[in-house]
Design an enzyme around this catalytic site. Sequence first.
Site, PDB file in Angstrom:
ATOM      1  CE  LYS A  26      -2.226   1.812   3.675  1.00 25.07           C
ATOM      2  NZ  LYS A  26      -2.038   3.259   3.544  1.00 25.07           N
ATOM      3  CG  ASP A  66      -4.573   4.745   1.675  1.00 27.39           C
ATOM      4  OD1 ASP A  66      -5.738   5.061   1.384  1.00 27.39           O
ATOM      5  OD2 ASP A  66      -4.181   4.565   2.845  1.00 27.39           O
ATOM      6  CE  LYS A  71      -6.773   7.086   4.446  1.00 24.60           C
ATOM      7  NZ  LYS A  71      -5.400   6.585   4.368  1.00 24.60           N
ATOM      8  CG  HIS A 111     -12.784  14.133   1.443  1.00 26.39           C
ATOM      9  ND1 HIS A 111     -12.638  14.526   2.754  1.00 26.39           N
ATOM     10  CD2 HIS A 111     -14.109  14.140   1.191  1.00 26.39           C
ATOM     11  CE1 HIS A 111     -13.835  14.773   3.268  1.00 26.39           C
ATOM     12  NE2 HIS A 111     -14.734  14.550   2.339  1.00 26.39           N
ATOM     13  CG  ASP A 112     -11.832  17.701  -4.551  1.00 20.91           C
ATOM     14  OD1 ASP A 112     -12.762  18.501  -4.789  1.00 20.91           O
ATOM     15  OD2 ASP A 112     -10.643  18.037  -4.461  1.00 20.91           O
ATOM     16  CB  ILE A 113     -16.533  18.225  -6.411  1.00 19.08           C
ATOM     17  CG1 ILE A 113     -15.420  18.630  -7.382  1.00 19.08           C
ATOM     18  CG2 ILE A 113     -16.738  19.296  -5.339  1.00 19.08           C
ATOM     19  CD1 ILE A 113     -15.767  19.861  -8.233  1.00 19.08           C
ATOM     20  CG  ASN A 135     -15.108  17.192 -13.177  1.00 19.97           C
ATOM     21  OD1 ASN A 135     -15.187  16.381 -14.099  1.00 19.97           O
ATOM     22  ND2 ASN A 135     -14.319  18.253 -13.220  1.00 19.97           N
ATOM     23  CB  THR A 136     -11.969  17.066  -8.316  1.00 26.74           C
ATOM     24  OG1 THR A 136     -12.430  18.354  -8.719  1.00 26.74           O
ATOM     25  CG2 THR A 136     -10.496  17.142  -7.963  1.00 26.74           C
ATOM     26  CD  GLN A 152      -4.001   3.975  12.921  1.00 29.65           C
ATOM     27  OE1 GLN A 152      -5.056   4.587  13.053  1.00 29.65           O
ATOM     28  NE2 GLN A 152      -3.581   3.519  11.758  1.00 29.65           N
TER      29      GLN A 152
HETATM   30  O1  C5P Z   1       1.500   2.233  10.757  1.00 24.23           O
HETATM   31  P1  C5P Z   1       0.058   1.848  10.748  1.00 24.23           P
HETATM   32  O2  C5P Z   1      -0.167   0.354  10.770  1.00 24.23           O
HETATM   33  O3  C5P Z   1      -0.751   2.567  11.784  1.00 24.23           O
HETATM   34  O4  C5P Z   1      -0.450   2.354   9.316  1.00 24.23           O
HETATM   35  C1  C5P Z   1      -1.762   2.266   8.914  1.00 24.23           C
HETATM   36  C2  C5P Z   1      -1.864   2.648   7.493  1.00 24.23           C
HETATM   37  O5  C5P Z   1      -3.217   2.556   7.082  1.00 24.23           O
HETATM   38  C3  C5P Z   1      -1.415   4.070   7.176  1.00 24.23           C
HETATM   39  O6  C5P Z   1      -0.794   4.033   5.909  1.00 24.23           O
HETATM   40  C4  C5P Z   1      -2.690   4.850   7.115  1.00 24.23           C
HETATM   41  O7  C5P Z   1      -2.599   5.925   6.213  1.00 24.23           O
HETATM   42  C5  C5P Z   1      -3.686   3.810   6.626  1.00 24.23           C
HETATM   43  N1  C5P Z   1      -5.073   3.989   7.029  1.00 24.23           N
HETATM   44  C6  C5P Z   1      -5.475   4.049   8.336  1.00 24.23           C
HETATM   45  N2  C5P Z   1      -6.789   4.257   8.659  1.00 24.23           N
HETATM   46  C7  C5P Z   1      -7.704   4.356   7.691  1.00 24.23           C
HETATM   47  C8  C5P Z   1      -7.322   4.275   6.369  1.00 24.23           C
HETATM   48  C9  C5P Z   1      -5.987   4.075   6.069  1.00 24.23           C
HETATM   49  O8  C5P Z   1      -4.646   3.928   9.230  1.00 24.23           O
HETATM   50  N3  C5P Z   1      -8.973   4.475   8.022  1.00 24.23           N
END
Ligand code: C5P
Length: 223
Positions: A34, A60, A62, A64-66, A68-69, A183
């Site tokens: 990833k 990844d 991620k 987060h926009d309109i 079209n974008t 986290q």
């Molecule tokens: O190092 P760690 O195991 O915490 O990394 C988690 C990975 O998962 C990171 O790359 C983070 O951007 C991604 N991620 C997350 N939570 C989400 C979506 C993605 O931690 N909801």
Amino acid sequence: MNKNIFIACDTKSTKKVKKIIKETQTKKLKIGYKFGLEFLNSKHGRLFISKIKNKIVFADLKLHDIPNTCASAVKAIKDLKVNYLTIHISSGLDALKAVKKVSGKTKIVGVSTLTSLNNKKLKQTGHTKSVKNLVIQQAKLAAKANLDAIVCSGHEVPYIKHIFKKEIITPGIRLMGDKSKDQKRIMTPKKAFENGANSIVMGRSITKGHIKKNIQRLIKSLN
Ligand code: C5P
């Protein structure tokens, strides 16, 4: 559905990514890689990804926009032929549908509520629902948009499994004893799979310290 382990290559160094790929090779696990905002935005990251062969690649982004974008971004990254690509479900149904429409063979993954948020932190952003109820609502939207996979923490998997019936991907994974760091909703790999996750995302628990040893710890923990 096979159990995938997506290793989060959170670095800007192609050398480090090469090391991660090399040291995580094992026949005992189905591993994908990833690449998130850090590597994708790094100087050599995109080119590096374009040259990866015979690996499961997860972008990844991620988004987060309109609508079209978001759809334009998916078209712009098409040459990389990634297997998975993420968009925040909170982008809304129209954006999710727009992305699905142009995604081709790439699986579109809806990100629900970030695993770095708990109820208190979610409330600070203006939401009034609990994390659990928000993720349930987001799972319904992801199903409605016919997304290919969803991301949520291991804690919500049992509540959304009957709502979102395709692949459930769980980050916030820690090997027993490892620090949670930023986290908030964490879980061990074994418990996440027991809860019904199809795939897990592992970053620092694998990539910090001795990678080969961490992979062995992971394999052992799943038995
Ligand atoms: O190092 P760690 O195991 O915490 O990394 C988690 C990975 O998962 C990171 O790359 C983070 O951007 C991604 N991620 C997350 N939570 C989400 C979506 C993605 O931690 N909801």
